[in-house]
Design a protein around this motif. Structure first.
Motif, short mmCIF file in Angstrom:
data_model
loop_
_atom_site.label_atom_id
_atom_site.label_comp_id
_atom_site.label_asym_id
_atom_site.label_seq_id
_atom_site.Cartn_x
_atom_site.Cartn_y
_atom_site.Cartn_z
N GLU A 76 -21.05 -77.15 10.94
CA GLU A 76 -20.58 -77.22 9.67
C GLU A 76 -21.45 -77.98 8.60
N ILE A 77 -22.48 -78.35 9.03
CA ILE A 77 -23.41 -78.99 8.24
C ILE A 77 -24.41 -78.08 7.89
N ASP A 78 -24.72 -77.85 6.57
CA ASP A 78 -25.59 -76.70 5.92
C ASP A 78 -27.02 -77.36 5.77
N LEU A 79 -27.91 -76.80 6.61
CA LEU A 79 -29.23 -77.49 6.79
C LEU A 79 -30.10 -76.72 5.65
N SER A 80 -29.75 -75.76 5.02
CA SER A 80 -30.44 -74.58 4.05
C SER A 80 -31.12 -75.79 2.89
N PRO A 81 -30.57 -76.66 2.40
CA PRO A 81 -31.18 -77.56 1.42
C PRO A 81 -32.53 -78.03 1.87
N LEU A 82 -32.57 -78.52 3.11
CA LEU A 82 -33.64 -78.91 3.60
C LEU A 82 -34.73 -78.12 3.84
N LEU A 121 -16.14 -91.00 18.33
CA LEU A 121 -16.41 -90.48 19.65
C LEU A 121 -18.05 -90.07 19.58
N LEU A 122 -18.66 -89.83 18.45
CA LEU A 122 -19.91 -89.27 18.54
C LEU A 122 -20.93 -90.17 17.89
N ALA A 123 -20.54 -91.20 17.11
CA ALA A 123 -21.81 -92.03 16.40
C ALA A 123 -22.56 -92.97 17.40
N ARG A 124 -21.85 -93.48 18.54
CA ARG A 124 -22.55 -94.16 19.51
C ARG A 124 -22.89 -93.73 20.77
N ARG A 125 -23.14 -92.42 20.96
CA ARG A 125 -23.54 -91.88 22.30
C ARG A 125 -24.82 -90.83 21.96
N ARG A 126 -25.19 -90.65 23.20
CA ARG A 126 -26.62 -90.12 22.88
C ARG A 126 -26.64 -88.51 22.31
N VAL A 127 -27.72 -88.19 21.64
CA VAL A 127 -27.72 -86.76 20.87
C VAL A 127 -28.13 -85.64 21.81
N GLU A 128 -27.18 -84.85 22.12
CA GLU A 128 -27.73 -83.72 23.20
C GLU A 128 -27.33 -82.23 22.69
N ALA A 129 -26.30 -82.25 21.89
CA ALA A 129 -25.89 -80.71 21.34
C ALA A 129 -26.96 -80.17 20.68
N GLU A 130 -27.20 -79.04 20.95
CA GLU A 130 -28.15 -78.33 20.31
C GLU A 130 -28.24 -78.32 18.67
N ARG A 131 -27.19 -78.08 18.08
CA ARG A 131 -27.01 -78.12 16.55
C ARG A 131 -27.42 -79.44 16.13
N GLN A 132 -27.23 -80.72 16.92
CA GLN A 132 -27.30 -81.98 16.28
C GLN A 132 -28.98 -82.09 16.30
N LEU A 133 -29.47 -81.89 17.44
CA LEU A 133 -30.96 -81.82 17.44
C LEU A 133 -31.80 -81.08 16.59
N LEU A 134 -31.18 -79.92 16.28
CA LEU A 134 -31.83 -79.08 15.25
C LEU A 134 -31.70 -79.69 13.80
N GLY A 135 -30.62 -80.17 13.47
CA GLY A 135 -30.23 -81.07 12.50
C GLY A 135 -31.42 -82.19 12.20
N TYR A 136 -31.53 -83.11 13.33
CA TYR A 136 -32.43 -84.11 12.87
C TYR A 136 -33.91 -83.62 12.83
N ASP A 137 -34.16 -82.66 13.65
CA ASP A 137 -35.64 -82.02 13.60
C ASP A 137 -35.76 -81.46 12.14
#
Length: 223
Positions: free
Chosen positions: A67-73, A117-133
């Motif tokens: 749901e997070i729009d990456l296009s501004p970046l 649930l999500l803030a203190r666990r490992r980042v593994e979801a593809e969309r999460q990794l794409l967002g950080y990259d």
């Protein structure tokens, strides 16, 4: 042969049901039994699609981060290798980062119960990794070193997730006159903020925008 009366289970269908449970009942409401009841199946059926709660949370993270729009970046650059480039919006790095941060926050304001649930666990979801990259690449293009970009990404996480989780204004529900005898500075600040309008949530929005502006000013100084 008759068609099945219930939609076939899939990893995405299970993740969407999990997200609904968390939105409605909080982090503690997400159990495999409750999820099975929501889907109208036996709990054992879920394990044909998800290996356990870790994989389930990865699926939930995928949905929220989608749901997070990456296009501004990424104006002018493809979000996914091989895809068409995003149109060039003419935004500066600062405008793009601000738009991304607001969209990031909006996604978690829609799903605040997922933060626990999500803030203190490992980042593994593809969309999460794409967002950080995507974020780190944009910060690099803006002129930050990789180490500074990592710190900026962490600071942005703290700002966005903290502001999505906490509402400042809901901590002060008394009439301001009740605060005034013992806490006059607090009463005066709340009254002055209310006079600026925008309803009860106005202070929360202005506080986030101030923090975001200060963060962007600090990044500009490093660049």
């Amino acid at each position: 042969m008759g068609r099945p009366s219930r939609a076939l289970l899939s990893r995405e269908l299970i993740a969407r049901a999990a997200l609904e449970l968390v939105d409605e009942h909080g982090a503690d409401g997400l159990t495999m039994r409750a999820l099975a009841d929501r889907l109208g199946v036996k709990a054992a059926s879920l394990y044909n699609h998800v290996s356990g709660k870790d994989e389930l949370l990865d699926g939930l993270a995928e949905l929220v981060n989608a749901e997070i729009d990456l296009s501004p970046l990424e104006a002018g650059r493809p979000l996914v290798p091989g895809s068409p480039p995003a149109p060039d919006s003419g935004r500066s790095w600062r405008e793009g980062l601000a738009a991304y941060a607001r969209g990031y926050r909006a996604a978690f304001i829609r799903h605040p119960n997922t933060i626990a649930l999500l803030a203190r666990r490992r980042v593994e979801a593809e969309r999460q990794l794409l967002g950080y990259d995507t974020l780190l690449a944009a910060l690099g293009r803006a002129g930050l070193t990789p180490a500074d970009a990592a710190e900026a990404a962490a600071a942005l996480d703290y700002l966005v997730l903290g502001s999505a989780l906490e509402t400042f204004t809901e901590g002060f529900t008394r009439d301001t006159a009740e605060y005034r005898p013992r806490y006059p500075a607090l009463a005066g600040a709340l009254e002055a903020s209310a006079a600026r309008g925008d309803g009860p949530g106005g202070l929360d929005e202005r506080g986030f925008e101030l923090a975001l502006r200060l963060l962007l000013d600090g990044l500009a100084a490093r660049i």
